[in-house]
Design an enzyme around this catalytic site. Sequence first.
Site, PDB file in Angstrom:
ATOM      1  N   ARG A 154       9.195  -4.281  -0.820  1.00 51.53           N
ATOM      2  CA  ARG A 154       9.088  -2.814  -0.770  1.00 51.53           C
ATOM      3  C   ARG A 154       9.942  -2.201   0.340  1.00 51.53           C
ATOM      4  O   ARG A 154      10.379  -1.059   0.218  1.00 51.53           O
ATOM      5  CB  ARG A 154       7.627  -2.397  -0.618  1.00 51.53           C
ATOM      6  CG  ARG A 154       6.869  -2.454  -1.932  1.00 51.53           C
ATOM      7  CD  ARG A 154       5.434  -2.036  -1.767  1.00 51.53           C
ATOM      8  NE  ARG A 154       4.829  -1.715  -3.052  1.00 51.53           N
ATOM      9  CZ  ARG A 154       3.551  -1.356  -3.193  1.00 51.53           C
ATOM     10  NH1 ARG A 154       2.758  -1.274  -2.148  1.00 51.53           N
ATOM     11  NH2 ARG A 154       3.085  -1.065  -4.391  1.00 51.53           N
TER      12      ARG A 154
ATOM     13  N   LYS B 261      -8.706  -6.969 -17.826  1.00 51.09           N
ATOM     14  CA  LYS B 261      -9.553  -5.993 -18.513  1.00 51.09           C
ATOM     15  C   LYS B 261      -8.830  -5.114 -19.531  1.00 51.09           C
ATOM     16  O   LYS B 261      -7.767  -4.555 -19.232  1.00 51.09           O
ATOM     17  CB  LYS B 261     -10.191  -5.063 -17.480  1.00 51.09           C
ATOM     18  CG  LYS B 261     -11.201  -5.758 -16.597  1.00 51.09           C
ATOM     19  CD  LYS B 261     -11.780  -4.748 -15.654  1.00 51.09           C
ATOM     20  CE  LYS B 261     -12.837  -5.361 -14.760  1.00 51.09           C
ATOM     21  NZ  LYS B 261     -13.127  -4.447 -13.643  1.00 51.09           N
TER      22      LYS B 261
ATOM     23  N   GLY C  48       2.961  -5.272  -9.908  1.00 51.51           N
ATOM     24  CA  GLY C  48       1.739  -6.024  -9.649  1.00 51.51           C
ATOM     25  C   GLY C  48       1.876  -7.526  -9.832  1.00 51.51           C
ATOM     26  O   GLY C  48       2.837  -8.145  -9.385  1.00 51.51           O
TER      27      GLY C  48
ATOM     28  N   GLY D  39      -0.566   0.236  -9.597  1.00 53.71           N
ATOM     29  CA  GLY D  39      -1.306   1.333 -10.243  1.00 53.71           C
ATOM     30  C   GLY D  39      -0.377   2.447 -10.710  1.00 53.71           C
ATOM     31  O   GLY D  39      -0.565   3.022 -11.779  1.00 53.71           O
TER      32      GLY D  39
END
Length: 424
Positions: free
Chosen positions: A41, A207, A375, A398
């Site tokens: 990053r 999920k 991610g 996210g």
Amino acid sequence: MATLTINDLKDLKGKRTFVRVDYNVPMEEKDGQMVINDVTRIRETLPTLKLLMDKGARLILAAHLGRPKGKREASMSLAPVAAKLSEMIGKPVAFVDDCVGDKVAAAVARMRDGDIVLLENVRFYAEEEANDPAFAARMAAVADVYVNDAFGSAHRAHACTEGVARVVAARGGLCAAGLLMERELKFLGDELENPARPFVVILGGAKVSDKILVIDRLLEKADCILIGGAMAYTFRLAQGCKTGKSLVEADKVDVARAALDKAAARKVRFLLPVDDVVATPVKTDKLDKKGKPVIDWQDPRVNTSKDCPDDAAGLDIGPATIKAYSEAVAGAKTILWNGPMGLFEDKRFATGTNAVAQAVADATRTGAKSIIGGGDSVKALNKAGLGDKVTFMSTGGGASLEFLEGKELPGVAALSKKPSCCGR
Ligand code: 3PG
Ligand code: MG
């Protein structure tokens, strides 16, 4: 209308340029010191910082680290990031141990053109996450121009991702996207709007509830969707299969069924694993970070049935699935990958994720465009040494998911638009 970028900013010489970056990097304590585990990053912001320096701007960098919830936490100080950035960019980076007030004003007053200052973790103030207007105005006191290069935080409407831009814009100042932000929006946005076909999407993770909005949107664009990770078992449950001790969301079965129906109606190939690697969970005395018992996965074995044995959980895709998914990826012209195929942190269950990483890298070598949605998939690619073998890896977790869902990101919405005369 297109967002203004720093390439559009003409007279930056001497301008105090407030740059929001995402330096929320993984850190670890070693011998009493916090060390940075992954500099991606930081590295990805260097082109933006260099361009602004070349234009003669004075760079005031703001970022968050972790979730200190409005309190000063020594372990979440950005001081080690200032040192690392200085090393990487090859010039001094002054660190100010606050992000508002007299110390900031004094440090900025001393700056010359091309200088860089990094402010302390903005989340040491609760007003940051509350997007408190007075706090945003205090931060904006040193900003003539606002730049947002923090794609990874652009889904947050916080003071320095959103509020400061509003203050600067209200004064008639310009608010622009940095080069990293521009690239993220291009690859996760424009490139997937009209993809070269076949467009193959690989989605994994635990999920269905985390990914369903993305699945729903991509069902309107993709030719083929490959499902892996524990969320595959919620789809299997929707089809009436046995899922044993696999992680499932029983309350999301309807949602899974609706996605399967939509895929059928739109003639999108929607592939679920046809075999898997299962193991038997045994609770140990050890507790994980969240205080839950650590599970020892015993007797890993390939299961060739769509039903999972009663005493076992599915933890990776199996060999026949790897073959089918690799073939689908090999035929793709555009690939989007988000989420691992299994519990890849444990190498016994990393085979599927590594095989997908390899298939994506191979397809890229023969001309496909591959976009990795941040991610865990980025972690997995880097771990497999294939990070530089794909077209684009997002720095957002996210944020990339919300953007792929089609949501407007507050950090992007607050930026200026290109003038319509030279827009597009
Ligand atoms: C991230 O790492 O996901 C971003 O930096 C945002 O951090 P947050 O989830 O704590 O807001
Ligand atoms: Mg996050």
